[in-house]
Design an enzyme around this catalytic site. Structure first.
Site, short mmCIF file in Angstrom:
data_model
loop_
_atom_site.label_atom_id
_atom_site.label_comp_id
_atom_site.label_asym_id
_atom_site.label_seq_id
_atom_site.Cartn_x
_atom_site.Cartn_y
_atom_site.Cartn_z
N GLY A 14 -50.80 -21.39 -15.86
CA GLY A 14 -51.77 -21.34 -14.78
C GLY A 14 -51.21 -22.63 -13.93
N VAL A 27 -38.94 -36.49 -12.08
CA VAL A 27 -37.44 -36.28 -11.40
C VAL A 27 -36.95 -37.93 -10.76
CG1 VAL A 27 -36.03 -35.62 -9.56
CG2 VAL A 27 -37.48 -33.94 -10.80
N ARG A 28 -37.84 -38.72 -10.31
CA ARG A 28 -37.57 -39.97 -9.95
C ARG A 28 -37.50 -40.99 -10.87
NH1 ARG A 28 -39.29 -40.73 -3.76
NH2 ARG A 28 -38.51 -38.71 -2.91
N ARG A 75 -45.77 -16.60 -17.41
CA ARG A 75 -46.08 -16.46 -18.72
C ARG A 75 -44.98 -15.48 -19.33
NH1 ARG A 75 -51.07 -18.88 -19.14
NH2 ARG A 75 -52.48 -18.43 -17.13
N GLY A 105 -50.65 -26.45 -20.29
CA GLY A 105 -51.73 -26.76 -20.94
C GLY A 105 -51.47 -26.06 -22.47
N ASP A 106 -52.62 -25.43 -22.95
CA ASP A 106 -52.64 -25.10 -24.42
C ASP A 106 -51.45 -24.35 -24.80
OD1 ASP A 106 -54.83 -24.79 -26.75
OD2 ASP A 106 -53.95 -22.89 -26.70
N THR A 129 -53.90 -28.64 -15.86
CA THR A 129 -54.56 -27.47 -16.33
C THR A 129 -55.84 -27.82 -15.29
OG1 THR A 129 -56.12 -26.20 -17.58
CG2 THR A 129 -55.27 -28.17 -18.51
N ASP A 131 -58.80 -26.99 -16.23
CA ASP A 131 -59.99 -26.83 -16.89
C ASP A 131 -60.44 -28.11 -17.71
OD1 ASP A 131 -60.46 -24.17 -16.40
OD2 ASP A 131 -58.94 -23.31 -18.13
N ASP A 133 -59.85 -29.13 -20.84
CA ASP A 133 -59.86 -28.71 -21.87
C ASP A 133 -59.04 -29.16 -22.85
OD1 ASP A 133 -58.06 -27.12 -20.98
OD2 ASP A 133 -59.10 -25.29 -21.71
N ARG A 158 -74.58 -23.56 0.35
CA ARG A 158 -76.00 -24.16 0.37
C ARG A 158 -76.55 -24.12 1.90
NH1 ARG A 158 -79.70 -25.93 -3.68
NH2 ARG A 158 -78.13 -27.00 -4.47
N ARG A 175 -62.92 -20.29 -18.45
CA ARG A 175 -62.89 -19.02 -19.53
C ARG A 175 -63.39 -19.58 -20.85
NH1 ARG A 175 -58.14 -17.34 -19.23
NH2 ARG A 175 -57.52 -18.23 -21.27
N SER A 218 -83.58 -23.35 -0.83
CA SER A 218 -82.39 -22.65 -1.39
C SER A 218 -82.29 -23.08 -2.74
CB SER A 218 -81.24 -23.21 -0.79
OG SER A 218 -80.89 -24.41 -0.87
N GLU A 225 -67.04 -18.96 -15.57
CA GLU A 225 -66.77 -17.37 -15.87
C GLU A 225 -66.66 -16.98 -17.52
OE1 GLU A 225 -62.65 -16.67 -14.78
OE2 GLU A 225 -62.19 -18.60 -15.45
N GLN A 257 -59.98 -22.34 -6.63
CA GLN A 257 -60.00 -23.59 -7.45
C GLN A 257 -58.60 -24.18 -7.72
OE1 GLN A 257 -63.66 -22.83 -10.15
NE2 GLN A 257 -63.20 -20.92 -9.33
#
Length: 325
Positions: A14, A27-28, A75, A105-106, A129, A131, A133, A158, A175, A218, A225, A257
């Site tokens: 992702g 690169v630099r 992927r 990531g993972d 990532t 997350d 995580d 809000r 997730r 409110s 998720e 996000q």
């Protein structure tokens, strides 16, 4: 310093804000050390299909502020096979690539660890990532931008929630990890934060909603998720069953996000780790992820980095309870 002359960089999994800043830094830094630098398009899939090209300073001009990744990401089921990894190795070998920087990531690091085992090419990973995580770093590249995106969106929600005396259930990404939900929930003054790591106490949540009804126009509930109950709509149904008189709405923030211009924190983190990754390869390191622990660059083996963080900061959970009462 090692005999490395040619390095490659790619992004995988992702996308996350700050990946371009990391590409730029790799690169630099490579050019600073008189290395030949190559980009690999579309992650492991591009490695298998020969999407490998030289990069120079101009290749990464004016990208530090851009979200997404100029190298694209995908992927690759083919990379999961021995034959696919062999093709990838042959393509790296055809360009005389001595070492690789993998941003992801993972799944990215799992693939890199297997590739090193089979083909003995040094890899250093950068944690890209939203997350947050991965073990071995306080923050991942993209996390700060993602939580600030959530804050901006929920602040606007809000406003309309207060105008109509509404309850909003806002679903955020995560997730397997509730760290986006937890920190953004504290930042927006959420009444409840539901995350995969903690079993939901619905009775306590309902009592809190009923209690705060008298003092607040409110109320906002943040749901990751991956919450065990199934996300925002399921949580909303449970609340509506208990309080049918509530004017209740659900908002799924989704992929906004992942996008947007990276924050200062993410640009600096990506830049520091990009420099560290190239220097680590030149020092002979391999099979490790560069991270930031207490403000200092550190390295952790892929085998430990890819284990998701299984617990959350209890003090952050306590703060949610105190401040939402």
């Amino acid at each position: 310093m090692s005999n490395i002359k040619n390095i490659a960089v790619f992004t995988s999994g992702g996308d996350s804000p700050g990946m371009n800043a990391a590409i730029r830094a790799v690169v630099r830094t490579g050019l600073f050390y008189n290395l030949n630098v190559f980009g690999i398009g579309r992650g492991y899939d591009g490695m298998i299909h020969g999407d490998i090209f030289p990069m120079n300073a101009k290749s990464v001009a004016n990208i530090i502020q851009r979200g997404g990744t100029i190298l694209k990401t995908a992927r690759s089921e083919e990379f999961r096979t021995v034959e696919g990894r062999k093709l990838a190795y042959e393509n790296l070998n055809a360009h005389s690539i001595d070492a690789v920087v993998a941003i992801g990531g993972d799944g990215t690091f799992t693939g890199a660890a297997k590739f090193i085992e089979e083909h003995n090419i040094p890899f250093i990973g950068l944690p890209g990532t939203i997350d947050n995580d991965l073990a071995g770093t306080d923050f991942t590249i993209g996390y700060d931008t993602a939580i600030n995106t959530v804050i901006e969106a929920v602040d606007k929600i809000r406003d309309t929630a207060e105008s109509h005396d509404r309850v909003f259930v806002v679903e955020v990404m995560g997730r397997d990890s509730g760290l986006i939900a937890l920190r953004s929930g504290i930042s927006v003054g959420a009444e409840c934060v539901l995350i995969p790591e903690i079993k939901v106490d619905y009775e306590a949540m309902m009592d809190r909603l009923d209690r705060t009804r008298k003092n607040k126009a409110s109320r906002v509930i943040i749901v990751a998720e991956g919450d065990e109950e199934g996300g925002g709509f399921v949580v909303a149904e449970r609340i509506k069953a208990r309080f049918p008189h509530y004017d209740l709405r659900v908002s799924i923030l989704g992929h906004i996000q992942r996008g947007g211009s990276p924050t200062c924190m993410d640009r600096v983190l990506a830049s520091r780790l990009g420099v560290a990754a190239v220097e680590a390869l030149l020092e002979g390191r391999r099979g490790e992820m560069a991270g930031l622990i207490h403000g200092q660059v550190s390295f952790i083996p892929f085998s430990k980095a890819i284990k998701h963080i299984g617990s959350v900061n209890d003090n952050l959970l306590r703060i949610v309870d105190i401040l939402s009462s």
